[in-house]
Scaffold this motif. Structure first.
Motif, PDB file in Angstrom:
ATOM      1  N   PRO A 315      32.649  36.793  22.468  1.00 20.04           N
ATOM      2  CA  PRO A 315      32.373  35.657  21.576  1.00 20.04           C
ATOM      3  C   PRO A 315      30.888  35.299  21.557  1.00 20.04           C
ATOM      4  O   PRO A 315      30.464  34.255  22.056  1.00 20.04           O
ATOM      5  N   GLU A 318      29.829  31.882  19.966  1.00 23.42           N
ATOM      6  CA  GLU A 318      30.270  30.737  20.770  1.00 23.42           C
ATOM      7  C   GLU A 318      29.461  30.619  22.053  1.00 23.42           C
ATOM      8  O   GLU A 318      29.190  29.512  22.523  1.00 23.42           O
ATOM      9  N   ARG A 321      26.194  28.930  21.022  1.00 21.23           N
ATOM     10  CA  ARG A 321      26.410  27.545  20.592  1.00 21.23           C
ATOM     11  C   ARG A 321      26.791  26.653  21.772  1.00 21.23           C
ATOM     12  O   ARG A 321      26.305  25.526  21.911  1.00 21.23           O
ATOM     13  N   GLU A 322      27.685  27.154  22.623  1.00 19.13           N
ATOM     14  CA  GLU A 322      28.106  26.355  23.785  1.00 19.13           C
ATOM     15  C   GLU A 322      26.951  26.131  24.748  1.00 19.13           C
ATOM     16  O   GLU A 322      26.855  25.076  25.372  1.00 19.13           O
ATOM     17  N   LEU A 343      34.279  31.846  28.573  1.00 18.54           N
ATOM     18  CA  LEU A 343      34.934  32.086  27.289  1.00 18.54           C
ATOM     19  C   LEU A 343      35.719  33.397  27.342  1.00 18.54           C
ATOM     20  O   LEU A 343      35.357  34.330  28.066  1.00 18.54           O
TER      21      LEU A 343
END
Length: 359
Positions: A315, A318, A321-322, A343
């Motif tokens: 991911p 993600e 972004r996380e 993740l």
């Protein structure tokens, strides 16, 4: 007659906050409040100050801002290289979240040098950036943990944040944000898929042996074999470097010595898997008819090669972004000193694997 030399041109003096205050007819404190947005200012006054800032082309001094404790509205990302598809796709996620947070992204490279990494973080601390994101696997040793602990404390003392993306946590109770992905689970799924199709002689190919990324992927591979009651055969493990040519050279040497003594390959990443396809084809070994191949990362190349690679998807977006979201939004700093999330990954089925026909 002597020629008169032209007068040297004077470089225009940059406007200061004092100039803005004088022309707008307000105090320097009011100008500062408008620019930092940390105190309410009347709408008319705010408009007048901003108009004056534009007229004078005033630029906020970064060092003065740092001394005042105001954040730079910048996220810095440090990579060992800008050539890796993995790094680039994670950075894309960082940029997307940073844009949503009205922040800029600054990218630097460490060239794989731990000392350069430390020096860059120290410089970024002086610039008062909001967070420093370090991306990619490392060799998890006591020196690494000590170095990361020091950098975490260093940034925290400046009101910034250290973010480790795809790296292990350096320890408990440290002001650090760790965003990982499930390497172990991904490699377990890939190897289990091959095992479920009847493969038992599975080659693990590529990766620097001591790197946390390789260690975790090898652990998933070993765990899957154990789940099927099989021991790891060290002769089926070709690790030693993350360079794709290292893995492909080792595979070519193996194939030159005789027919494959394996029916499938779990490659360290998709680039390694792609090189494996080339080496197998040159040796007259068909994929997937003779040998099945699974990659890792789900890079763009996984769909472009022939046959298209079955692989493990990460991911990327993600992760980036996380990393930004968690670093910026710590409602309770005391309880969020050591943020750590992992993740998930999943296998993507394509054309490079087939069931093993019992003989």
């Amino acid at each position: 007659m002597a020629r008169r030399l032209p007068e040297p041109q004077q470089t225009p003096r940059a406007a200061t906050i004092r100039d803005v205050a004088a022309q707008a007819g307000v105090s320097m404190a009011t100008v500062s409040r408008v620019l930092t947005g940390n105190y309410p200012v009347a709408a008319a006054t705010r408009e007048k100050v901003l108009r004056t800032v534009e007229e004078l082309d005033y630029v906020v001094n970064a060092h003065a801002r740092a001394l005042s404790g105001t954040r730079a509205k910048i996220i810095s990302v440090l990579l060992s290289s800008i050539n890796s598809p993995f790094f680039n796709r994670v950075v894309s996620g960082v940029e997307q979240q940073a844009a949503a947070e009205d922040l800029l992204v600054m990218i630097g490279t460490t060239q794989g040098d731990p000392e350069r990494e430390v020096r860059l973080v120290e410089v970024l601390r002086e610039q008062n950036v909001d967070a420093v994101v370090l991306v990619g696997g490392v060799v998890d040793a006591p020196e690494y943990r000590q170095r990361m602990a020091r950098l975490a404390q260093l940034l925290d003392s400046a009101g910034s944040r250290l973010v480790l993306c795809g790296r292990p946590s350096p320890g408990e109770n440290l002001p650090v944000t760790v965003v990982e992905y499930d390497n172990v689970g991904g490699a377990f799924a890939a190897t289990s898929h091959l095992l479920s199709l009847g493969h038992r002689r599975i080659l693990f190919l590529g990766g620097e042996a001591a790197s946390t990324t390789t260690v975790d992927r090898y652990a998933g591979y070993s765990k899957a074999l154990a789940a099927y009651g099989l021991d790891v055969d060290e002769r089926l493990c070709l690790t030693g470097s993350s360079e794709v040519y290292y893995a492909s050279d080792k595979l070519r040497e193996r194939l030159a010595a005789g027919p494959p003594d394996f029916t499938a390959i779990v490659a360290w990443d998709d680039l390694t898997a792609a090189k494996a396809l080339v080496a197998l084809r040159k040796a007259g070994v068909a994929v997937p008819e003779d040998v099945s191949v699974v990659g890792f990362n789900d890079d763009a190349i996984a769909e472009d090669v022939t046959p298209a690679l079955t692989t493990v998807s990460i991911p990327y977006n993600e992760l980036g972004r996380e990393a930004v979201r968690l670093a910026l939004h710590r409602a309770d700093p005391a309880s969020a000193r050591n943020q750590h999330i992992t993740l998930g990954t999943h296998i993507v089925l394509r054309d490079s694997v087939r069931p093993l026909i019992p003989r």
